[in-house]
Design a protein around this motif. Structure first.
Motif, PDB file in Angstrom:
ATOM      1  N   ASN A  38       0.831  -1.209   0.000  1.00 28.93           N
ATOM      2  CA  ASN A  38       0.000   0.000   0.000  1.00 28.93           C
ATOM      3  C   ASN A  38       0.856   1.246   0.000  1.00 28.93           C
ATOM      4  O   ASN A  38       0.578   2.207  -0.724  1.00 28.93           O
ATOM      5  N   ASN A  44      -2.882  -3.706  -4.903  1.00 27.99           N
ATOM      6  CA  ASN A  44      -3.439  -4.021  -3.592  1.00 27.99           C
ATOM      7  C   ASN A  44      -3.823  -5.496  -3.546  1.00 27.99           C
ATOM      8  O   ASN A  44      -4.555  -5.990  -4.393  1.00 27.99           O
ATOM      9  N   PRO A  46      -5.017  -7.435  -0.387  1.00 31.85           N
ATOM     10  CA  PRO A  46      -5.260  -7.520   1.044  1.00 31.85           C
ATOM     11  C   PRO A  46      -5.339  -8.956   1.544  1.00 31.85           C
ATOM     12  O   PRO A  46      -5.621  -9.889   0.783  1.00 31.85           O
ATOM     13  N   ASN A 121      -6.292   0.722   1.227  1.00 28.09           N
ATOM     14  CA  ASN A 121      -7.022  -0.492   0.920  1.00 28.09           C
ATOM     15  C   ASN A 121      -8.528  -0.221   0.935  1.00 28.09           C
ATOM     16  O   ASN A 121      -9.141  -0.039  -0.111  1.00 28.09           O
ATOM     17  N   GLU A 122      -9.141  -0.185   2.111  1.00 28.99           N
ATOM     18  CA  GLU A 122     -10.562   0.127   2.274  1.00 28.99           C
ATOM     19  C   GLU A 122     -10.696   1.145   3.401  1.00 28.99           C
ATOM     20  O   GLU A 122     -11.136   0.831   4.510  1.00 28.99           O
ATOM     21  N   ASP A 160      -7.416   2.226   8.194  1.00 28.66           N
ATOM     22  CA  ASP A 160      -7.381   1.321   7.049  1.00 28.66           C
ATOM     23  C   ASP A 160      -6.701   0.029   7.475  1.00 28.66           C
ATOM     24  O   ASP A 160      -5.613   0.060   8.063  1.00 28.66           O
ATOM     25  N   ARG A 162      -5.230  -4.015   6.681  1.00 30.68           N
ATOM     26  CA  ARG A 162      -4.533  -4.782   5.657  1.00 30.68           C
ATOM     27  C   ARG A 162      -5.355  -6.006   5.243  1.00 30.68           C
ATOM     28  O   ARG A 162      -4.873  -6.895   4.559  1.00 30.68           O
TER      29      ARG A 162
END
Length: 283
Positions: A38, A44, A46, A121-122, A160, A162
């Protein structure tokens, strides 16, 4: 929590170090590699929560995994974030107390600023307060002493993880292992804590906007009743682990509302009192 309340973590003896097993060491390495991808804006990829279920099952081991992740990063610990500072967020993660995550220096960014979503990521949006120590802090300090020995800024934290599809289903122990799902702390203009009062810190209101549209609002009292209580909790927790909150360290102390998604566009947070407005662009 009042100024005279004792913090349960500050009065206990420092516990012996935890030795990680092979799977826990592998988790620390996987978390670091996902963080690194990231950070450099690489593809990405995850982690899958199911792959790591049951690897960490207690607080002490989770913090030991977090320490192992931090040891792999470039640079020392520059500060922390505190999570689960309201009854609602504690229920979401099946916890009865806050938890913390360590952060390196590049994760604390003054505003106005721009964040590249390729490095995340999110991510979510949390509205908080960033305390920065003007001197080394200790758990035996009163709330007044802690506040007056810091500067305080309104901030927008961007948590955020992982892990894929992590909010709000990630287990507490994986949250802790993943440095309390630390992303970025984007802070506004600092105010000298000597100009603030503990009572006043519990009376700040904040509103968040995205592309000019109102998103959410909340009060500082949502953070353990007062954001300074969260700072005191952290300082005591660190001392119980043989760590210190030293001069120059930062901490983002907990969100005033359950976080929405951090999406592309213009974000603005307006604080009451002396904390002003901060602006962040996500692209």
């Amino acid at each position: 929590m009042s100024e005279n309340d004792s913090c349960c973590c500050s009065c206990s003896a420092t516990k012996p170090a935890v030795t990680l097993n092979v799977k826990q060491e592998a988790l620390a390495e996987a978390l670091y590699q996902a963080y690194r991808r990231n950070f450099y804006g690489q593809e990405n990829n995850p982690l899958n929560m199911a792959d790591w279920g049951g690897v960490v099952t207690d607080d002490d081991t989770a913090y030991a995994v977090q320490d192992a992740v931090m040891a792999k990063k470039m640079g020392p610990v520059a500060g922390y974030k505190v999570s689960l500072t309201s009854e609602e967020t504690q229920r979401m993660f099946d916890s009865d107390s806050p938890l913390y995550g360590a952060q390196v220096a590049e994760r604390f960014v003054p505003t106005p600023c721009t964040l590249d979503l390729r490095h995340l990521n999110e991510p979510l949006v949390e509205v908080e307060f960033c305390f920065t120590a003007k001197k080394d802090l200790s758990a035996d300090m009163s709330l007044d002493e802690l506040l007056h020995n810091c500067t305080v800024a309104g901030d927008m934290e961007v948590p955020d993880a992982r892990f894929a599809a992590w909010f709000p289903t990630l287990s507490k122990y994986l949250v802790m292992s993943d440095c309390a799902v630390g992303g970025y702390v984007l802070y506004g203009t600092p105010v000298d804590g000597a100009e603030l009062t503990v009572e006043g810190m519990a009376q700040v209101h904040a509103k968040a906007y995205h592309n000019g549209e109102f998103v959410k609002e909340g009060d500082s009292s949502e953070v353990l009743g007062n954001p300074v209580n969260s700072l005191k909790w952290l300082v005591g927790k660190l001392e119980s682990q043989g760590k210190k909150f030293t001069k120059g360290m930062h901490v983002s102390v907990g969100t005033v509302f359950v976080p929405p998604a951090f999406t592309a566009g213009e974000w603005r947070v307006e604080f009451s009192g002396p904390f002003g407005t901060l602006e962040v662009t996500a692209k």
